[in-house]
Design an enzyme around this catalytic site. Structure first.
Site, PDB file in Angstrom:
ATOM      1  N   GLY A  83      93.751  73.139  31.322  1.00 52.21           N
ATOM      2  CA  GLY A  83      93.685  71.698  32.238  1.00 52.21           C
ATOM      3  C   GLY A  83      93.822  71.977  34.034  1.00 52.21           C
ATOM      4  O   GLY A  83      94.515  73.113  34.219  1.00 52.21           O
ATOM      5  N   GLY A  84      94.094  71.257  34.930  1.00 57.19           N
ATOM      6  CA  GLY A  84      94.046  71.516  35.798  1.00 57.19           C
ATOM      7  C   GLY A  84      95.710  71.594  36.234  1.00 57.19           C
ATOM      8  O   GLY A  84      96.519  71.848  37.041  1.00 57.19           O
ATOM      9  N   MET A  85      96.651  71.115  35.688  1.00 54.16           N
ATOM     10  CA  MET A  85      98.346  70.213  35.670  1.00 54.16           C
ATOM     11  C   MET A  85      99.123  71.820  34.744  1.00 54.16           C
ATOM     12  O   MET A  85      99.633  71.882  34.809  1.00 54.16           O
ATOM     13  CB  MET A  85      98.530  69.346  35.514  1.00 54.16           C
ATOM     14  N   ALA A  86      98.217  71.393  33.441  1.00 56.44           N
ATOM     15  CA  ALA A  86      99.218  72.113  32.492  1.00 56.44           C
ATOM     16  C   ALA A  86      98.689  72.844  31.310  1.00 56.44           C
ATOM     17  O   ALA A  86      96.594  73.350  31.355  1.00 56.44           O
ATOM     18  CB  ALA A  86      99.938  71.190  31.581  1.00 56.44           C
ATOM     19  N   LYS A 144     102.818  71.509  25.813  1.00 56.10           N
ATOM     20  CA  LYS A 144     101.961  71.391  27.153  1.00 56.10           C
ATOM     21  C   LYS A 144     102.732  71.352  28.028  1.00 56.10           C
ATOM     22  O   LYS A 144     103.557  71.241  28.302  1.00 56.10           O
ATOM     23  CB  LYS A 144     101.581  69.934  27.523  1.00 56.10           C
ATOM     24  N   VAL A 203      98.116  74.609  27.100  1.00 55.85           N
ATOM     25  CA  VAL A 203      98.354  73.648  25.785  1.00 55.85           C
ATOM     26  C   VAL A 203      97.717  74.856  25.293  1.00 55.85           C
ATOM     27  O   VAL A 203      97.882  75.523  24.905  1.00 55.85           O
ATOM     28  CB  VAL A 203      97.098  72.867  25.043  1.00 55.85           C
ATOM     29  N   ILE A 233      95.954  77.594  23.652  1.00 55.43           N
ATOM     30  CA  ILE A 233      94.123  76.378  22.942  1.00 55.43           C
ATOM     31  C   ILE A 233      93.910  76.108  23.918  1.00 55.43           C
ATOM     32  O   ILE A 233      92.667  74.914  23.682  1.00 55.43           O
ATOM     33  CB  ILE A 233      95.338  75.523  21.552  1.00 55.43           C
ATOM     34  N   ASP A 250      91.741  58.285  32.073  1.00 57.92           N
ATOM     35  CA  ASP A 250      90.912  58.948  32.184  1.00 57.92           C
ATOM     36  C   ASP A 250      90.548  59.195  30.594  1.00 57.92           C
ATOM     37  O   ASP A 250      90.088  60.663  30.427  1.00 57.92           O
ATOM     38  CB  ASP A 250      91.794  60.030  32.247  1.00 57.92           C
TER      39      ASP A 250
END
Length: 266
Positions: free
Chosen positions: A22-25, A48, A27, A19, A143
């Protein structure tokens, strides 16, 4: 095909679909299937998962663990809840409340980029309640932006994605994620300085500015040029853009964005 979809993590969470990325993870939407889970069987959750290609980057793994530690301290109706954290050599993930809604960015886009004063107050008050709870627990989000604020169907707000959050007693530098959010970063982040709760207040002030005016306080051709403006410029006041903005809201907005004035070491 995504190799996690269809899997059951630790016998507890059946992964259904991707769904968000992102840059790190990434979801995923999942369903609790194990009776030993933190919430009842059948509960829909968001999972995540740290991206596999990043598992061998010790800095990113550390930040992912820091996120887990930070958000596990928080329990507030305006913050996305964390139910579980799992860390192993092959998989690291956080199980969170599944929020059925849209981001504030999507909400703003649907309404032509700006909100009424009444809606603005409704949303910013909830965002500030969430931040107050986080700050009281020593957590700085770092953020705050419309993309990280969820608007539910009932009009309530939940602050999400503490992806670059840090405990307030840890020093940090300007990260790539912060550069990606350059329109909302505080002057301290733009300088790469240590941040505290006031940095979040500044960013919330930018979100407030955008809700009131339909514009961002600073624009530029590059992330660097926008960051420099955060450091050295004063934006037009909201009432210069829209005279119908209530004076009291303008004062709150401009005071929040003046945090640079009282973040010195003195």
């Amino acid at each position: 095909m995504d190799n996690l979809i269809g899997r059951t993590l630790d016998g507890l969470y059946a992964v259904r679909e991707l769904i968000g990325t992102g840059g790190m993870a990434n979801v995923y939407k999942a369903v609790v299937v194990g009776e030993n889970g933190p919430v009842p069987v059948g509960t829909v959750v968001a999972v995540k998962v740290l991206r596999q290609e990043l598992m061998h980057d010790p800095d990113l793994v550390r930040r992912f663990k820091n996120e887990s530690k930070a958000i596990s301290l928080l329990n507030h109706p305006n913050i996305v809840k964390v139910y579980d954290v799992s860390v192993s050599e092959t998989l690291q993930y956080i199980v969170m409340e599944y929020v059925d809604g849209m981001t504030l960015r999507e909400y703003l886009n649907e309404r032509g980029g700006k909100l009424t004063s009444r809606e603005t107050v409704h949303f910013i008050s909830q965002i500030l309640k969430a931040l107050d709870h986080a700050h009281r627990n020593g957590v700085v989000h770092r953020d705050i932006k419309p993309q990280n604020i969820m608007v539910l169907r009932d009009g309530s707000v939940k602050v999400a994605d503490f992806g670059i959050a840090c405990l307030a007693n840890q020093g940090q530098t300007l990260t790539q994620e912060a550069l990606g959010s350059v329109h909302y970063i505080s002057p301290e982040q733009a300088r790469g300085d240590r941040v505290d709760a006031r940095s979040d207040i500044y960013s919330a002030g930018v979100v407030l500015y955008e809700m009131l005016t339909g514009r961002l306080p600073f624009e530029g051709d590059s992330a660097v040029s926008v960051a420099i403006q955060h450091l050295s410029s004063v934006p037009l006041s909201p009432r210069e853009i829209d005279p119908d903005v209530p004076e009291a809201l303008e004062k709150i907005c401009m005071k929040a964005m003046a945090c640079l004035l009282y973040t010195s070491d003195a």
